[in-house]
Write an enzyme that holds these catalytic residues in place. Structure first.
Site, PDB file in Angstrom:
ATOM      1  N   ARG A  48       0.844  -1.192   0.000  1.00 43.55           N
ATOM      2  CA  ARG A  48       0.000   0.000   0.000  1.00 43.55           C
ATOM      3  C   ARG A  48       0.880   1.243   0.000  1.00 43.55           C
ATOM      4  O   ARG A  48       2.094   1.152   0.105  1.00 43.55           O
ATOM      5  CB  ARG A  48      -0.939  -0.010   1.210  1.00 43.55           C
ATOM      6  CG  ARG A  48      -0.213  -0.450   2.464  1.00 43.55           C
ATOM      7  CD  ARG A  48      -0.501   0.293   3.693  1.00 43.55           C
ATOM      8  NE  ARG A  48      -0.394   1.703   3.561  1.00 43.55           N
ATOM      9  CZ  ARG A  48       0.741   2.398   3.670  1.00 43.55           C
ATOM     10  NH1 ARG A  48       1.917   1.811   3.875  1.00 43.55           N
ATOM     11  NH2 ARG A  48       0.732   3.708   3.555  1.00 43.55           N
ATOM     12  N   GLY A  49       0.191   2.412  -0.103  1.00 40.74           N
ATOM     13  CA  GLY A  49       0.934   3.652  -0.286  1.00 40.74           C
ATOM     14  C   GLY A  49       1.012   3.894  -1.781  1.00 40.74           C
ATOM     15  O   GLY A  49       1.374   2.982  -2.541  1.00 40.74           O
ATOM     16  N   ALA A  50       0.669   5.122  -2.189  1.00 36.14           N
ATOM     17  CA  ALA A  50       0.502   5.383  -3.627  1.00 36.14           C
ATOM     18  C   ALA A  50       1.706   4.958  -4.484  1.00 36.14           C
ATOM     19  O   ALA A  50       1.535   4.214  -5.460  1.00 36.14           O
ATOM     20  CB  ALA A  50       0.169   6.862  -3.822  1.00 36.14           C
ATOM     21  N   ARG A  91      -7.361  -0.414  -7.069  1.00 39.83           N
ATOM     22  CA  ARG A  91      -7.705   0.688  -6.165  1.00 39.83           C
ATOM     23  C   ARG A  91      -7.845   1.954  -7.023  1.00 39.83           C
ATOM     24  O   ARG A  91      -6.999   2.229  -7.870  1.00 39.83           O
ATOM     25  CB  ARG A  91      -6.631   0.884  -5.081  1.00 39.83           C
ATOM     26  CG  ARG A  91      -6.509  -0.324  -4.144  1.00 39.83           C
ATOM     27  CD  ARG A  91      -5.625  -0.029  -2.939  1.00 39.83           C
ATOM     28  NE  ARG A  91      -6.293   0.849  -1.982  1.00 39.83           N
ATOM     29  CZ  ARG A  91      -5.669   1.406  -0.940  1.00 39.83           C
ATOM     30  NH1 ARG A  91      -4.385   1.184  -0.736  1.00 39.83           N
ATOM     31  NH2 ARG A  91      -6.335   2.180  -0.105  1.00 39.83           N
ATOM     32  N   GLN A 198      -2.535   2.647   9.827  1.00 42.07           N
ATOM     33  CA  GLN A 198      -1.217   2.719   9.178  1.00 42.07           C
ATOM     34  C   GLN A 198      -0.226   3.519  10.034  1.00 42.07           C
ATOM     35  O   GLN A 198       0.979   3.279   9.998  1.00 42.07           O
ATOM     36  CB  GLN A 198      -1.327   3.371   7.793  1.00 42.07           C
ATOM     37  CG  GLN A 198      -1.981   2.512   6.741  1.00 42.07           C
ATOM     38  CD  GLN A 198      -3.477   2.712   6.666  1.00 42.07           C
ATOM     39  OE1 GLN A 198      -4.124   3.103   7.646  1.00 42.07           O
ATOM     40  NE2 GLN A 198      -4.054   2.462   5.506  1.00 42.07           N
ATOM     41  N   ASP A 239      -2.245  10.940  -2.426  1.00 41.23           N
ATOM     42  CA  ASP A 239      -2.609   9.875  -3.364  1.00 41.23           C
ATOM     43  C   ASP A 239      -2.915  10.423  -4.747  1.00 41.23           C
ATOM     44  O   ASP A 239      -2.744   9.737  -5.754  1.00 41.23           O
ATOM     45  CB  ASP A 239      -3.794   9.070  -2.832  1.00 41.23           C
ATOM     46  CG  ASP A 239      -3.317   8.157  -1.718  1.00 41.23           C
ATOM     47  OD1 ASP A 239      -3.228   8.615  -0.570  1.00 41.23           O
ATOM     48  OD2 ASP A 239      -2.975   6.996  -2.016  1.00 41.23           O
ATOM     49  N   ASN A 249      -5.756  12.420   0.091  1.00 39.09           N
ATOM     50  CA  ASN A 249      -4.851  11.611   0.930  1.00 39.09           C
ATOM     51  C   ASN A 249      -5.713  10.856   1.935  1.00 39.09           C
ATOM     52  O   ASN A 249      -6.944  11.019   1.967  1.00 39.09           O
ATOM     53  CB  ASN A 249      -3.815  12.503   1.622  1.00 39.09           C
ATOM     54  CG  ASN A 249      -2.710  11.687   2.275  1.00 39.09           C
ATOM     55  OD1 ASN A 249      -2.143  10.778   1.659  1.00 39.09           O
ATOM     56  ND2 ASN A 249      -2.400  11.970   3.541  1.00 39.09           N
ATOM     57  N   LYS A 250      -5.082  10.058   2.747  1.00 39.39           N
ATOM     58  CA  LYS A 250      -5.790   9.203   3.707  1.00 39.39           C
ATOM     59  C   LYS A 250      -6.853   9.963   4.487  1.00 39.39           C
ATOM     60  O   LYS A 250      -6.630  11.097   4.909  1.00 39.39           O
ATOM     61  CB  LYS A 250      -4.744   8.602   4.663  1.00 39.39           C
ATOM     62  CG  LYS A 250      -5.266   7.683   5.734  1.00 39.39           C
ATOM     63  CD  LYS A 250      -6.135   6.557   5.226  1.00 39.39           C
ATOM     64  CE  LYS A 250      -5.472   5.695   4.181  1.00 39.39           C
ATOM     65  NZ  LYS A 250      -6.429   4.834   3.438  1.00 39.39           N
TER      66      LYS A 250
HETATM   67  O1  MRU Z   1      -4.749   3.228   1.950  1.00 46.95           O
HETATM   68  P1  MRU Z   1      -3.273   3.457   1.910  1.00 46.95           P
HETATM   69  O2  MRU Z   1      -2.563   2.930   3.112  1.00 46.95           O
HETATM   70  O3  MRU Z   1      -2.662   2.986   0.616  1.00 46.95           O
HETATM   71  O4  MRU Z   1      -3.130   5.056   1.943  1.00 46.95           O
HETATM   72  C1  MRU Z   1      -1.852   5.628   1.912  1.00 46.95           C
HETATM   73  C2  MRU Z   1      -1.862   7.108   2.000  1.00 46.95           C
HETATM   74  O5  MRU Z   1      -2.895   7.744   2.067  1.00 46.95           O
HETATM   75  C3  MRU Z   1      -0.525   7.785   1.898  1.00 46.95           C
HETATM   76  O6  MRU Z   1      -0.524   8.974   2.636  1.00 46.95           O
HETATM   77  C4  MRU Z   1      -0.242   8.128   0.422  1.00 46.95           C
HETATM   78  O7  MRU Z   1      -0.471   7.015  -0.396  1.00 46.95           O
HETATM   79  C5  MRU Z   1       1.144   8.599   0.229  1.00 46.95           C
HETATM   80  S1  MRU Z   1       2.363   7.319   0.479  1.00 46.95           S
HETATM   81  C6  MRU Z   1       3.879   8.003   0.138  1.00 46.95           C
END
Ligand code: MRU
Length: 353
Positions: A48-50, A91, A198, A239, A249-250
């Protein structure tokens, strides 16, 4: 703890990923050459993470066509398109995923005249380049952003944006690591980041491995901390960033941006330019992923809410550009007016391509 771990690596002819759903209690790896296993890992947030999602898709697309036999280009093209579509459906919010799929498609179609084996080789090279490019971008974001961090800083962050979420180093966390390595005294307040934690599970784990002072808080504590004068700046990841600077973002990031503005605290977004969606004008156009109710009615598999309760579980929110102090990228720190300044970035990237 081995700091040279990476969230995802190409090992021989396979992908090796940390299963992030098991952290911090267990460090387990998924090793696979099956693209469907990778797509499923993205959906379930094992990776996970963009930026990391984009990297996983690059390797996954290569693996999805790797076993194709013969020279029938039409069949090969259909298989390639189908595999790309599998990843496009994993996603919806992080644009890095679509950026990586686009790069794989450009590589495929610009080399379409090659034999299938050579074409496959090009796809693997491109997947590796996507990861290497992300690592370089994160390094530079760290250097660019560290200039904004005072010698002593109390920083609040949300979700996980470190090496687990990227090719290496991280974005918002990459800035914190760089500032720390430069000798700055940083203390990091980490939002737990409900529903999937997270922050509590991953960001604390990363920061503590580096010996950085880490203070875990629940998501509803940050306004009080700001009121107490305990926060000097907020740094989060992204994201998807629209051309006007609106940033997905999250979930919970928007709340943080509002309370930062109220308390006059700088609110920084750190992201590679692969997180900018140059095709959309505002955040209203960003698709927001909704997740299953089990992620809200349970914590780590344990039921906490009554059976039958209704839920709503958006995984991301969109912070309006006027709440963002600056966007820290590998091409520099972008300040308002974002519309104008992101347009310039768009033009410089187009002329580079
Ligand atoms: O649902 P996730 O854990 O994939 O969400 C991640 C985030 O929102 C991060 O802040 C974003 O992807 C940036 S990661 C460098």
């Amino acid at each position: 703890m081995n700091q040279r771990l990476r969230s995802i690596e190409w090992v021989g002819d396979k992908v090796k990923m940390i299963d992030q759903t098991k952290l911090p209690l267990k460090l387990e790896f998924i090793e696979t050459d099956d693209y469907l296993v990778i797509a499923d890992a993205i959906k379930k947030l094992k990776i996970r993470g963009a930026p990391a999602i984009g990297i996983a898709a690059g390797f996954g697309i290569y693996l999805g066509v790797k076993n194709f036999q013969g020279d029938d280009k039409e069949k090969f093209k259909n298989l390639f398109e189908n595999v790309c579509e599998v990843f496009a459906q994993t996603r919806p919010t992080a644009v890095n995923l679509f950026w990586a799929i686009d790069r794989m498609k450009k590589t495929f179609y610009s080399n379409i005249k090659l034999g299938t084996d050579e074409l496959k080789k090009k796809l693997l090279e491109e997947a590796l380049a996507i990861q290497n490019d992300d690592i370089q971008m994160c390094k530079t974001i760290g250097l660019n952003g560290s200039k904004l961090i005072p010698d002593e800083a109390n920083i609040l962050t949300h979700c996980n944006t470190g090496w687990l979420a990227t090719g290496d180093y991280g974005t918002a966390l990459g800035i914190i690591y760089t500032a720390f390595e430069q000798g700055k005294k940083v203390r990091v307040y980490v939002d737990e980041t409900r529903p999937l934690l997270q922050g509590a599970r991953l960001t604390t784990w990363e920061l503590m491995q580096r010996g950085i002072e880490t203070i875990l808080i629940t998501d509803n504590m940050s306004a009080y901390l700001m009121k107490l004068g305990k926060i000097d700046c907020v740094i989060v990841g992204a994201d998807r960033i629209a051309l006007n600077g609106d940033t997905a973002n999250k979930i919970g990031t928007y709340n943080l941006a509002i309370i930062s503005k109220f308390h006059n605290i700088p609110f920084y977004v750190a992201a590679p330019t692969s997180s900018i969606d140059f095709n959309i004008k505002t955040g209203d156009e960003i698709p927001i992923e909704e997740r299953g109710s089990e992620e809200i009615v349970e914590i780590m598999g344990k039921r906490i809410a009554p059976e039958g309760v209704k839920t709503f579980s958006p995984a991301f929110d969109v912070t309006p550009n006027e709440l963002i102090t600056a966007i820290i990228t590998e091409v520099g720190v972008i300040y308002p007016p974002f519309e104008e300044n992101l347009q310039k970035i768009k033009e410089s990237i187009k002329s580079r391509d």
